[in-house]
Design a protein around this motif. Structure first.
Motif, PDB file in Angstrom:
ATOM      1  N   LEU A  73     -86.471  33.044  82.613  1.00  0.00           N
ATOM      2  CA  LEU A  73     -85.813  34.323  82.905  1.00  0.00           C
ATOM      3  C   LEU A  73     -84.532  33.954  83.415  1.00  0.00           C
ATOM      4  O   LEU A  73     -83.958  34.862  84.266  1.00  0.00           O
ATOM      5  N   THR A  74     -83.682  32.983  82.958  1.00  0.00           N
ATOM      6  CA  THR A  74     -82.317  32.935  83.171  1.00  0.00           C
ATOM      7  C   THR A  74     -81.713  32.418  81.913  1.00  0.00           C
ATOM      8  O   THR A  74     -82.293  32.029  80.943  1.00  0.00           O
ATOM      9  N   PRO A  75     -80.386  32.401  81.843  1.00  0.00           N
ATOM     10  CA  PRO A  75     -79.815  32.051  80.598  1.00  0.00           C
ATOM     11  C   PRO A  75     -79.268  30.792  80.465  1.00  0.00           C
ATOM     12  O   PRO A  75     -78.337  30.190  79.875  1.00  0.00           O
ATOM     13  N   ASP A  76     -79.727  29.609  81.555  1.00  0.00           N
ATOM     14  CA  ASP A  76     -79.509  28.279  81.483  1.00  0.00           C
ATOM     15  C   ASP A  76     -80.043  27.788  80.257  1.00  0.00           C
ATOM     16  O   ASP A  76     -81.104  28.036  79.631  1.00  0.00           O
ATOM     17  N   GLU A  77     -79.434  26.792  79.711  1.00  0.00           N
ATOM     18  CA  GLU A  77     -79.722  25.774  78.738  1.00  0.00           C
ATOM     19  C   GLU A  77     -81.064  25.079  79.038  1.00  0.00           C
ATOM     20  O   GLU A  77     -81.172  24.748  80.233  1.00  0.00           O
ATOM     21  N   LEU A  78     -81.909  24.880  78.042  1.00  0.00           N
ATOM     22  CA  LEU A  78     -83.078  24.134  78.467  1.00  0.00           C
ATOM     23  C   LEU A  78     -83.331  23.104  77.295  1.00  0.00           C
ATOM     24  O   LEU A  78     -83.016  23.381  76.096  1.00  0.00           O
ATOM     25  N   VAL A  79     -83.801  21.993  77.432  1.00  0.00           N
ATOM     26  CA  VAL A  79     -84.066  20.915  76.493  1.00  0.00           C
ATOM     27  C   VAL A  79     -85.659  20.605  76.543  1.00  0.00           C
ATOM     28  O   VAL A  79     -86.033  20.186  77.826  1.00  0.00           O
ATOM     29  N   PHE A  80     -86.131  20.688  75.427  1.00  0.00           N
ATOM     30  CA  PHE A  80     -87.510  19.995  75.381  1.00  0.00           C
ATOM     31  C   PHE A  80     -87.669  18.555  75.173  1.00  0.00           C
ATOM     32  O   PHE A  80     -86.699  18.162  74.396  1.00  0.00           O
ATOM     33  N   THR A  81     -88.542  17.843  75.582  1.00  0.00           N
ATOM     34  CA  THR A  81     -88.594  16.374  75.493  1.00  0.00           C
ATOM     35  C   THR A  81     -89.930  16.074  74.773  1.00  0.00           C
ATOM     36  O   THR A  81     -90.914  16.671  74.796  1.00  0.00           O
ATOM     37  N   SER A  82     -89.736  14.952  73.796  1.00  0.00           N
ATOM     38  CA  SER A  82     -90.915  14.564  73.036  1.00  0.00           C
ATOM     39  C   SER A  82     -90.549  13.351  72.463  1.00  0.00           C
ATOM     40  O   SER A  82     -89.262  12.942  72.249  1.00  0.00           O
ATOM     41  N   GLY A  83     -91.521  12.724  71.859  1.00  0.00           N
ATOM     42  CA  GLY A  83     -91.110  11.597  71.011  1.00  0.00           C
ATOM     43  C   GLY A  83     -90.815  12.211  69.518  1.00  0.00           C
ATOM     44  O   GLY A  83     -90.592  13.146  69.551  1.00  0.00           O
ATOM     45  N   LYS A  84     -90.677  11.380  68.471  1.00  0.00           N
ATOM     46  CA  LYS A  84     -90.119  11.682  67.324  1.00  0.00           C
ATOM     47  C   LYS A  84     -91.126  12.729  66.600  1.00  0.00           C
ATOM     48  O   LYS A  84     -92.335  12.588  66.884  1.00  0.00           O
ATOM     49  N   ILE A  85     -90.950  13.668  65.886  1.00  0.00           N
ATOM     50  CA  ILE A  85     -91.577  14.725  65.432  1.00  0.00           C
ATOM     51  C   ILE A  85     -91.422  14.395  63.860  1.00  0.00           C
ATOM     52  O   ILE A  85     -90.366  14.596  63.376  1.00  0.00           O
ATOM     53  N   THR A  86     -92.776  14.350  63.061  1.00  0.00           N
ATOM     54  CA  THR A  86     -92.665  14.031  61.747  1.00  0.00           C
ATOM     55  C   THR A  86     -93.531  14.828  60.900  1.00  0.00           C
ATOM     56  O   THR A  86     -94.632  15.267  61.526  1.00  0.00           O
TER      57      THR A  86
END
Length: 85
Positions: free
Chosen positions: A68-81
């Motif tokens: 509910l904010t315009p802030d940037e967001l980063v999802f984290t994970s390992g490699k996606i194949t």
């Protein structure tokens, strides 16, 4: 669990961070929906091609978050194949 494997149509939805999880996510059918920026932990994600029933052949990884904010967001994970069988 050291690894998680999903079969069958429908969704598995993760609503909380899984930052402690470092195993593999193996998606063979259906969808994995992530509603938290660290919902996948650090493990690798595999979208595996499925050669079974044609009506259950789609795999999907959804990354959704609405703070509910315009802030940037980063999802984290390992490699996606993505694998095509």
């Amino acid at each position: 669990a050291s690894n998680i494997t999903k079969f069958g149509a429908g969704f598995v939805t993760l609503t909380q961070d899984q930052s402690h999880f470092s195993g593999q996510w193996n998606i063979n059918q259906g969808s994995l929906q992530i509603l938290s920026p660290e919902g996948l932990g650090s493990g690798e994600v595999f979208l595996n091609g499925w050669t079974g029933n044609a009506t259950q052949s789609q795999m999907e990884l959804r990354l959704n978050f609405n703070p509910l904010t315009p802030d940037e967001l980063v999802f984290t994970s390992g490699k996606i194949t993505v694998r095509d069988s």
